[in-house]
Design a protein around this motif. Sequence first.
Motif, PDB file in Angstrom:
ATOM      1  N   UNK A   1      15.896 -36.182 -19.429  1.00  0.00           N
ATOM      2  CA  UNK A   1      17.287 -36.218 -19.862  1.00  0.00           C
ATOM      3  C   UNK A   1      17.595 -34.932 -20.631  1.00  0.00           C
ATOM      4  N   UNK A   2      18.685 -34.259 -20.242  1.00  0.00           N
ATOM      5  CA  UNK A   2      19.059 -32.987 -20.870  1.00  0.00           C
ATOM      6  C   UNK A   2      20.504 -33.087 -21.352  1.00  0.00           C
TER       7      UNK A   2
ATOM      8  N   UNK B   1      11.947 -38.695 -20.608  1.00  0.00           N
ATOM      9  CA  UNK B   1      11.554 -37.640 -21.534  1.00  0.00           C
ATOM     10  C   UNK B   1      12.792 -36.771 -21.802  1.00  0.00           C
ATOM     11  N   UNK B   2      12.650 -35.740 -22.618  1.00  0.00           N
ATOM     12  CA  UNK B   2      13.793 -34.889 -22.955  1.00  0.00           C
ATOM     13  C   UNK B   2      13.526 -33.427 -22.604  1.00  0.00           C
ATOM     14  N   UNK B   3      14.622 -32.725 -22.264  1.00  0.00           N
ATOM     15  CA  UNK B   3      14.514 -31.296 -21.974  1.00  0.00           C
ATOM     16  C   UNK B   3      15.676 -30.527 -22.565  1.00  0.00           C
TER      17      UNK B   3
ATOM     18  N   UNK C   1      20.953 -34.274 -29.868  1.00  0.00           N
ATOM     19  CA  UNK C   1      21.956 -34.255 -28.788  1.00  0.00           C
ATOM     20  C   UNK C   1      21.805 -35.479 -27.897  1.00  0.00           C
ATOM     21  N   UNK C   2      20.587 -35.890 -27.616  1.00  0.00           N
ATOM     22  CA  UNK C   2      20.388 -37.066 -26.752  1.00  0.00           C
ATOM     23  C   UNK C   2      20.893 -38.329 -27.461  1.00  0.00           C
TER      24      UNK C   2
ATOM     25  N   UNK D   1      14.464 -42.908 -34.273  1.00  0.00           N
ATOM     26  CA  UNK D   1      13.045 -43.120 -33.940  1.00  0.00           C
ATOM     27  C   UNK D   1      12.842 -43.135 -32.425  1.00  0.00           C
ATOM     28  N   UNK D   2      13.819 -43.688 -31.698  1.00  0.00           N
ATOM     29  CA  UNK D   2      13.706 -43.699 -30.229  1.00  0.00           C
ATOM     30  C   UNK D   2      13.855 -42.290 -29.654  1.00  0.00           C
ATOM     31  N   UNK D   3      14.827 -41.548 -30.161  1.00  0.00           N
ATOM     32  CA  UNK D   3      15.004 -40.173 -29.696  1.00  0.00           C
ATOM     33  C   UNK D   3      13.765 -39.343 -29.963  1.00  0.00           C
TER      34      UNK D   3
END
Length: 436
Positions: free
Chosen positions: A295-296, A321-323, A340-341, A362-364
């Motif tokens: 997720x971006x 995951x995050x990018x 941002x997410x 905590x989730x982010x």
Amino acid sequence: PFSFAAIFIEGKRSEMTSILKGILISAPAPGRLEVHAPGYLVLEDGVVQGVYDALPQALASAPITDYGDRLIMQSFADMHLHAPQYPMLGMGMDLPLLDWLNTYTFPTEARFADLDYARRVYRRLATDLITNGTTRVCMFSSLHTEATWILMEELERAGVTGFVGKVNMDRNGLPGILQETTEQSISETLRWLDGCRFDHIKPIITPRFTPSCTDELMAALGRIARDRGLYVQSHLSENRGEIAWVRELHPDCPQYWESYDKFGLWKDHTVMAHCVHSDERERQAIKDHGVVVVHCGDSNVNICSGICPVRRMVNEGLWVTLGSDIAGGAQLPMYKVITMSIRTSKARRVTDEQHPEFLTVAEGYYLGTTSGHKYFGAGEGFAVGDKLHAVVIDDGDFPEAAHPLNVEERFERAIYMTHRHNIVSVWSDGREVVRR
Ligand code: GUN
Ligand code: FE
């Protein structure tokens, strides 16, 4: 650079035992923080042996690095970014994806035929990543073989670890400027793979996205990935125009993901950036095949791709995951990507009455740390047996709070308010690679 003090002690511990003391915070599961305030992180040759509230007697005489009241937290994993787009960071956000690629992105990436330029940009990028606490990456280079080796070298030198892909594109690029023939793309990929000899940076097969690669190239990349046991990364369902284009290119594929599946590229550990518009059926295919979503959020908003239902994907049990998606995203530090997410999940809540949940801090944090680190074989949180990946954050210059803060409150501020100078130490693969 840092080296362990070699101290010989009899019995239980070897000369490579090292102990970090401070406020320990890790995210072993989505939404769950493990806190030791203070705690002791015991390392043997950079490998986590255990986390303790009180130091075991056998370790009483081991050397301790005491970080005092500072926060020792997991470092970050950036699971999608484009190194050759670093020069256009914070520029050219006025167009949607396909026009943005042709107008700004492809001409910028074409510059990486110049290896001196590549060296300068990639050295700066590697420094900016590691000093911001990003110790693992899953990254796109450009289509240039030599510049990709330079990128890998610079990441290795800085202490960043992970995967880098030489990009494949043999159609719909800039002919003569940023496009390969099918034969070139295949032979250069093999030459590139044969020249990858880095300890901490490994190759990953990287078809840019379906519109950039002919069927023949996609089939060859599928075979190379299978024969050499390599993972794959690409883009999926980022933008509505892109999805419509893939339908035209692959009329036999009911959905975008099937244009990868057809060629053996849709498999366990395949990394797909975005998935903003993936419907229930596509999300099920992601889950069933062990595909990893990146997720971006910053990129999705900047180039108006859409608001990804990130919280829904987490609820459905997808591996999210995050990018940073540099340079669609304009923020390299992962603590910014995490916030941002959280914001995009709240934007989704505002627009989608069926789906009122959002990401907690905590989730982010879990998505930007453990969820990404697991891609590289790591365990959860500060797991025993893992080489240490950590940052030490000094929040001493944050504004004075209205009341004494507990650790969870300090953690929330650290995610929202950290700047690079607050990161006073970075550990990557068991080595301290940054110290202020
Ligand atoms: N899809 C294909 N190439 C790209 C790229 O460079 N950035 C983004 N965000 N999406 C893409
Ligand atoms: Fe991207």
